[in-house]
Enzyme design. Structure first.
Site, PDB file in Angstrom:
ATOM      1  CB  ILE A  77      -0.926   0.027   1.245  1.00  0.00           C
ATOM      2  CG1 ILE A  77      -1.803  -1.234   1.301  1.00  0.00           C
ATOM      3  CG2 ILE A  77      -1.783   1.294   1.282  1.00  0.00           C
ATOM      4  CD1 ILE A  77      -2.859  -1.356   0.251  1.00  0.00           C
ATOM      5  CG  ASN A 133       5.094   0.689  10.996  1.00  0.00           C
ATOM      6  OD1 ASN A 133       5.947  -0.196  11.136  1.00  0.00           O
ATOM      7  ND2 ASN A 133       4.426   0.866   9.870  1.00  0.00           N
ATOM      8  CB  CYS A 136       6.172  -0.168   7.149  1.00  0.00           C
ATOM      9  SG  CYS A 136       5.355  -0.466   5.592  1.00  0.00           S
ATOM     10  CB  THR A 199       3.824  -7.612   6.291  1.00  0.00           C
ATOM     11  OG1 THR A 199       4.488  -6.373   6.052  1.00  0.00           O
ATOM     12  CG2 THR A 199       2.340  -7.347   6.481  1.00  0.00           C
TER      13      THR A 199
HETATM   14  C1  LIG Z   1      -3.342  -3.856   3.775  1.00  0.00           C
HETATM   15  C2  LIG Z   1      -2.460  -3.778   4.988  1.00  0.00           C
HETATM   16  C3  LIG Z   1      -2.046  -2.530   5.463  1.00  0.00           C
HETATM   17  C4  LIG Z   1      -1.224  -2.444   6.587  1.00  0.00           C
HETATM   18  N1  LIG Z   1      -0.851  -1.213   7.061  1.00  0.00           N
HETATM   19  C5  LIG Z   1      -0.087  -1.121   8.193  1.00  0.00           C
HETATM   20  C6  LIG Z   1       0.256   0.153   8.744  1.00  0.00           C
HETATM   21  O1  LIG Z   1      -0.145   1.216   8.237  1.00  0.00           O
HETATM   22  N2  LIG Z   1       1.052   0.183   9.851  1.00  0.00           N
HETATM   23  C7  LIG Z   1       1.494  -0.984  10.454  1.00  0.00           C
HETATM   24  O2  LIG Z   1       2.211  -0.909  11.467  1.00  0.00           O
HETATM   25  N3  LIG Z   1       1.141  -2.209   9.970  1.00  0.00           N
HETATM   26  C8  LIG Z   1       0.371  -2.289   8.859  1.00  0.00           C
HETATM   27  N4  LIG Z   1       0.012  -3.520   8.381  1.00  0.00           N
HETATM   28  C9  LIG Z   1       0.468  -4.752   9.085  1.00  0.00           C
HETATM   29  C10 LIG Z   1      -0.634  -5.326   9.986  1.00  0.00           C
HETATM   30  O3  LIG Z   1      -1.018  -4.396  10.972  1.00  0.00           O
HETATM   31  C11 LIG Z   1      -0.177  -6.647  10.650  1.00  0.00           C
HETATM   32  O4  LIG Z   1       0.962  -6.399  11.437  1.00  0.00           O
HETATM   33  C12 LIG Z   1       0.161  -7.723   9.623  1.00  0.00           C
HETATM   34  O5  LIG Z   1      -0.730  -7.690   8.532  1.00  0.00           O
HETATM   35  C13 LIG Z   1       0.152  -9.136  10.242  1.00  0.00           C
HETATM   36  O6  LIG Z   1      -1.107  -9.444  10.795  1.00  0.00           O
HETATM   37  P1  LIG Z   1      -2.269 -10.252   9.986  1.00  0.00           P
HETATM   38  O7  LIG Z   1      -1.623 -11.479   9.417  1.00  0.00           O
HETATM   39  O8  LIG Z   1      -3.324 -10.543  11.003  1.00  0.00           O
HETATM   40  O9  LIG Z   1      -2.754  -9.332   8.909  1.00  0.00           O
HETATM   41  C14 LIG Z   1      -0.811  -3.628   7.253  1.00  0.00           C
HETATM   42  C15 LIG Z   1      -1.233  -4.876   6.764  1.00  0.00           C
HETATM   43  C16 LIG Z   1      -2.052  -4.965   5.654  1.00  0.00           C
HETATM   44  C17 LIG Z   1      -2.498  -6.324   5.193  1.00  0.00           C
END
Ligand SMILES: Cc1cc2nc3c(=O)[nH]c(=O)nc-3n(C[C@H](O)[C@H](O)[C@H](O)COP(=O)(O)O)c2cc1C
Length: 310
Positions: A77, A133, A136, A199
Site C-alpha cells: 500500500i 511502526n 514497515c 508483515t
Molecule cells: C493492507 C495492509 C495494510 C497495513 N498497514 C499497516 C500500517 O499502516 N502500519 C502498520 O504498522 N502495519 C500495517 N500492516 C500490518 C498489519 O497491521 C499486521 O501487522 C500484519 O498484517 C500481520 O497481521 P495479519 O496477518 O493478522 O494481517 C498492514 C497490513 C495490511 C495487510
C-alpha cells in the site's frame, strides 16, 4: 469501562492502560475504525489501532498494490494516509464518539518526523496509546533501517516516549535475524509494550505476463501463512522482555487468540482476517468469553504464557 462479558473476566493490562478484553484490530486492516461500524460493535473490542499516520499525507504506491497468495495476502500500500493534522481534526473527532480505546499507529522517514508526530498527538483527547511502526517494509527510506537496527529502534522509541503523554507500544519487524535483540533494545529505551509481527517481505509473480504481481515488485505478506512465524517470535520475545507482548499475524479465530496468549501474548491484534470476515474481531471477543466460561477459568489472564512444554 465494562469489565466483563456475560459475567466473564476478560480484562488485560498494557502498562497503565486497562483493556476490557485482549482483542484489538491491526493497523492498516481496519481503516480509521468507523468504516467497520456496520459490521462490528466497536465498543465491544479491547482497542482499535488505526492506519499508520505520517507527518504529511501520503498517496501510497501505484496499483496493483494487493494480491492474494496461498494462505495469505501480499500488500504494498505504501502507507497511504491523511497525515497527522487531518487525522486529529477529522478522524479523531469522530472516533471520540465511539467508546473504545484508540491506538494511533505512527511512522516517519526521519527521527524528527517521529518526534514531531508524537508531540502533535500529545494531549489530543481520546488517544489511549501510540503504536510506533518501525517495521514497515514498503517505504524506501527510514522504515527498514529503524526496525532492523537495535540502536536506531531504541533512538526512535526514546524520541516518541519523550514526546508522548500516553503509553507507547513499539511494533517490531519480523525481517530480522534475531527479533529478541530489537525487543530488548526498545524495552531499555522506555517502550511500554511491544507488538509483533508486522508483515514478512515477499514477492508474487504472474508467470503468464512474467511480471511481478505488485507494481512495487515486493510487498508485505500477512494472513494465516505467517501465523507460525508470528507465534514463534511472540514466544521468543515474551521470554526475552518483561513488557506486555501484543501478538499479531494470521489471527482469524478464537483458537488462534488462545494460542498467541499461551505463547506469552497479553493481547492480540486481528489484521488480514478483517478483509475476509469483517466481524472476526467481535466474534473473537465472544469466543473468548465462551471459552473462559466453559473452561471455568477465573479470568482470561490465566492463559498468558501458559504454554505447557514437552
Ligand atoms: C493492507 C495492509 C495494510 C497495513 N498497514 C499497516 C500500517 O499502516 N502500519 C502498520 O504498522 N502495519 C500495517 N500492516 C500490518 C498489519 O497491521 C499486521 O501487522 C500484519 O498484517 C500481520 O497481521 P495479519 O496477518 O493478522 O494481517 C498492514 C497490513 C495490511 C495487510
Amino acid at each position: 469501562m465494562a469489565s466483563e462479558v456475560n459475567g466473564v473476566d476478560l480484562r488485560v493490562s498494557i502498562g497503565s492502560l486497562k483493556l476490557k478484553n485482549p482483542v484489538m484490530t491491526a493497523s492498516g486492516t481496519f481503516g480509521y475504525a468507523r468504516e467497520f461500524e456496520p459490521y462490528v460493535n466497536l465498543h465491544r473490542l479491547g482497542a482499535v489501532v488505526v492506519k499508520g499516520i505520517s507527518l504529511e499525507p501520503r498517496f501510497g504506491n501505484p496499483p496493483p498494490r494487493i494480491v492474494e497468495t496461498s494462505c495469505g495476502m501480499l500488500n504494498a500500500i505504501g502507507l497511504e494516509n491523511v497525515g497527522v493534522e487531518r487525522f486529529i481534526s477529522e478522524k479523531m473527532e469522530t472516533l471520540r464518539q465511539v467508546n473504545v480505546p484508540v491506538f494511533v499507529n505512527i511512522l516517519g522517514d526521519t527521527l524528527d518526523e517521529y518526534r514531531e508526530i508524537a508531540s502533535r498527538l500529545a494531549g489530543v483527547e481520546g488517544i489511549a496509546g501510540i503504536e510506533v511502526n518501525i517495521s514497515c517494509p514498503n517505504v524506501k527510506k527510514g522504515g527498514v533501517a529503524f526496525g532492523t537496527d537495535p540502536e536506531m529502534a531504541a533512538v526512535v522509541t526514546k524520541a516518541v516516549k519523550e514526546n508522548s503523554t500516553v503509553p507507547i507500544m513499539v511494533k517490531l519487524s519480523p525481517n530480522v535475524t534475531d527479533i529478541t535483540v530489537i525487543a530488548r533494545a526498545v524495552e531499555d529505551a522506555g517502550a511500554d509494550a511491544v507488538s509483533l509481527i508486522n508483515t514478512l517481505i515477499g514477492l508474487a509473480i504472474d508467470h503468464r505476463s512474467r511480471k511481478p504481481a505488485l507494481a512495487n515488485v515486493i510487498g508485505g505478506l500477512s494472513g494465516p501463512a505467517i501465523k507460525p512465524v508470528a507465534l514463534r517470535m511472540v514466544y521468543q520475545v515474551a521470554q526475552a522482555v518483561s513488557l506486555p507482548v501484543i501478538g499479531v499475524g494470521g489471527i482469524e479465530t478464537t483458537e488462534d487468540v488462545l494460542e498467541f496468549m499461551l505463547a506469552g501474548a497479553t493481547a492480540v491484534q486481528i489484521g488480514t482476517a478483517n478483509f475476509v470476515n469483517p466481524r472476526a474481531s467481535e466474534e473473537a471477543v465472544e469466543g473468548l468469553a465462551h471459552y473462559v466460561a466453559t473452561e471455568r477459568l477465573g479470568s482470561i489472564r490465566e492463559m498468558i504464557g501458559g504454554l505447557v512444554l514437552p
